[in-house]
Design an enzyme around this catalytic site. Sequence first.
Site, short mmCIF file in Angstrom:
data_model
loop_
_atom_site.label_atom_id
_atom_site.label_comp_id
_atom_site.label_asym_id
_atom_site.label_seq_id
_atom_site.Cartn_x
_atom_site.Cartn_y
_atom_site.Cartn_z
N ASP A 1 27.11 45.65 68.83
CA ASP A 1 26.58 46.78 69.61
C ASP A 1 26.64 46.52 71.11
O ASP A 1 26.25 47.36 71.91
CB ASP A 1 25.16 47.14 69.18
CG ASP A 1 24.13 46.06 69.45
OD1 ASP A 1 24.52 44.94 69.85
OD2 ASP A 1 22.92 46.32 69.26
N ASP B 1 29.23 41.18 70.45
CA ASP B 1 28.25 40.21 70.01
C ASP B 1 28.19 40.22 68.48
O ASP B 1 29.00 40.86 67.82
CB ASP B 1 26.89 40.45 70.66
CG ASP B 1 26.24 41.75 70.20
OD1 ASP B 1 26.96 42.64 69.73
OD2 ASP B 1 25.01 41.88 70.31
N SER C 1 21.50 40.13 65.84
CA SER C 1 22.32 40.50 67.00
C SER C 1 22.95 39.27 67.65
O SER C 1 23.75 38.57 67.05
CB SER C 1 21.48 41.31 67.98
OG SER C 1 22.26 41.86 69.00
N ASP D 1 26.45 41.60 66.14
CA ASP D 1 26.39 42.84 65.36
C ASP D 1 27.19 43.96 66.02
O ASP D 1 27.12 45.11 65.59
CB ASP D 1 24.95 43.27 65.10
CG ASP D 1 24.22 43.73 66.34
OD1 ASP D 1 24.60 43.31 67.45
OD2 ASP D 1 23.26 44.51 66.22
#
EC number: 5.4.2.10
Length: 452
Positions: free
Chosen positions: A251, A247, A108, A249
């Site tokens: 999400d 960000d 992430s 990833d």
Amino acid sequence: MGRRYFGTDGIRGKVGDAPITPDFVLRLGYAAGKVLASAPGRAASGARPTVLIGKDTRVSGYMLEAALEAGFSAAGVDVMLAGPMPTPGVAYLTRALRLSAGVVISASHNPYHDNGIKFFSADGNKLPDEIEAEIEAWLDKPLDCAASDGLGKARRLDDAAGRYIEFCKSTFPAAFDLRGMKLVVDCAHGAAYQVAPHVFHELGADVIPIGVAPNGFNINDGVGATAPDALMRAVRANHADLGIALDGDADRLLVVDHTGRLYNGDELLYVLVKDRIATNGQVEGAVGTLMTNFAVEVALKEAGVQFVRAAVGDRYVLEQLREHGWQLGAEGSGHILSLDRHSTGDGIVSALLVLAALKRSGKTLAQMLEGVTLFPQKLINVRMKPGADWKGSDAIRRAIDSAEQALSGSGRVLIRASGTEPVLRVMVEARQATDANRHAEAIADAVKQATA
């Protein structure tokens, strides 16, 4: 017994250190494959499970992808490889293609030297705790490779990005488009770099992409939702209407307006709730976290919307939304959930929801948030002796009670113990920064004296 490896968002750590090693990840793939193969109805049907693997742009993703693929194959599970794909994209494709599970290789918002593994169930939701516990139990068993004729096969998923792009576009109202808007889209050199700019461009926007040149080592490095200064500068320099920060990833979402002002997840939640009220007549409730700014709670309640605080983590926001039967929830960090659009937090879809709200209202973000001014927060981390009984201290209790009485209805106190070190986090919110500072320091002093 507690879980040994799975945290609130899968398994995560520094690459090369346990458990983020190729041998462990191979065994993890095997264990997950055996759990999937033994799922109710699977053995009886004789159907071979199929999982989708997506990843972000970290250099270690190649190694971990290969290890997972080998583990799943050894367990007799077929694998589809999506390549770089946002976490919510894997969740969507898993559900849309009726696969057994989805797996994301990502850490992430963390730096490139970290990585992680998280799983989605067939319906696009994060795995329940009990399934993660089953996978951990299988990790202790010998790896018994399937016979040659029972090994899983692997193949690339054709046009994974295109499928997800079309899904994202489908969440934007057909009555609107983005023509005439100039958007700066920051993909954090992460998983959305091949997806997000296309979504907004195809909806009509003039897109200026940044953070779209991943090299395996620069994910989240000075760009994206964890470093929004780059986006703020780009919006002002290009005279853009809006900036969108994702960000690594994709999400999370933060938004920057044309003046360069940054809006966090708390503020965006309020904007989306107000938009739903305007279009649907009412919103029963919304979910934030223990860290959601008190001003947002006050504003939502004034709008007739119930507000519930979950523990920190989008997993817990989702739990509360399901428990109450509500649709909208968020964290200040930018995880935004809209369960009538997606089963998980999606930065791109959330950005489209915000853009639709602006289109419908004809207002700017600042205008939609008029009258909502985030309360100043004062956070003090107080180091204690390991094992100190701060909860049993009368002095600490008196300091907290005094602050809460003084702030009644106009602020709040939050005391949280760190889960990784002997530190007590003292956070106070108040309408005035001087009040927040004064009460936080008084509580922190009481903690220091009581736990020295």
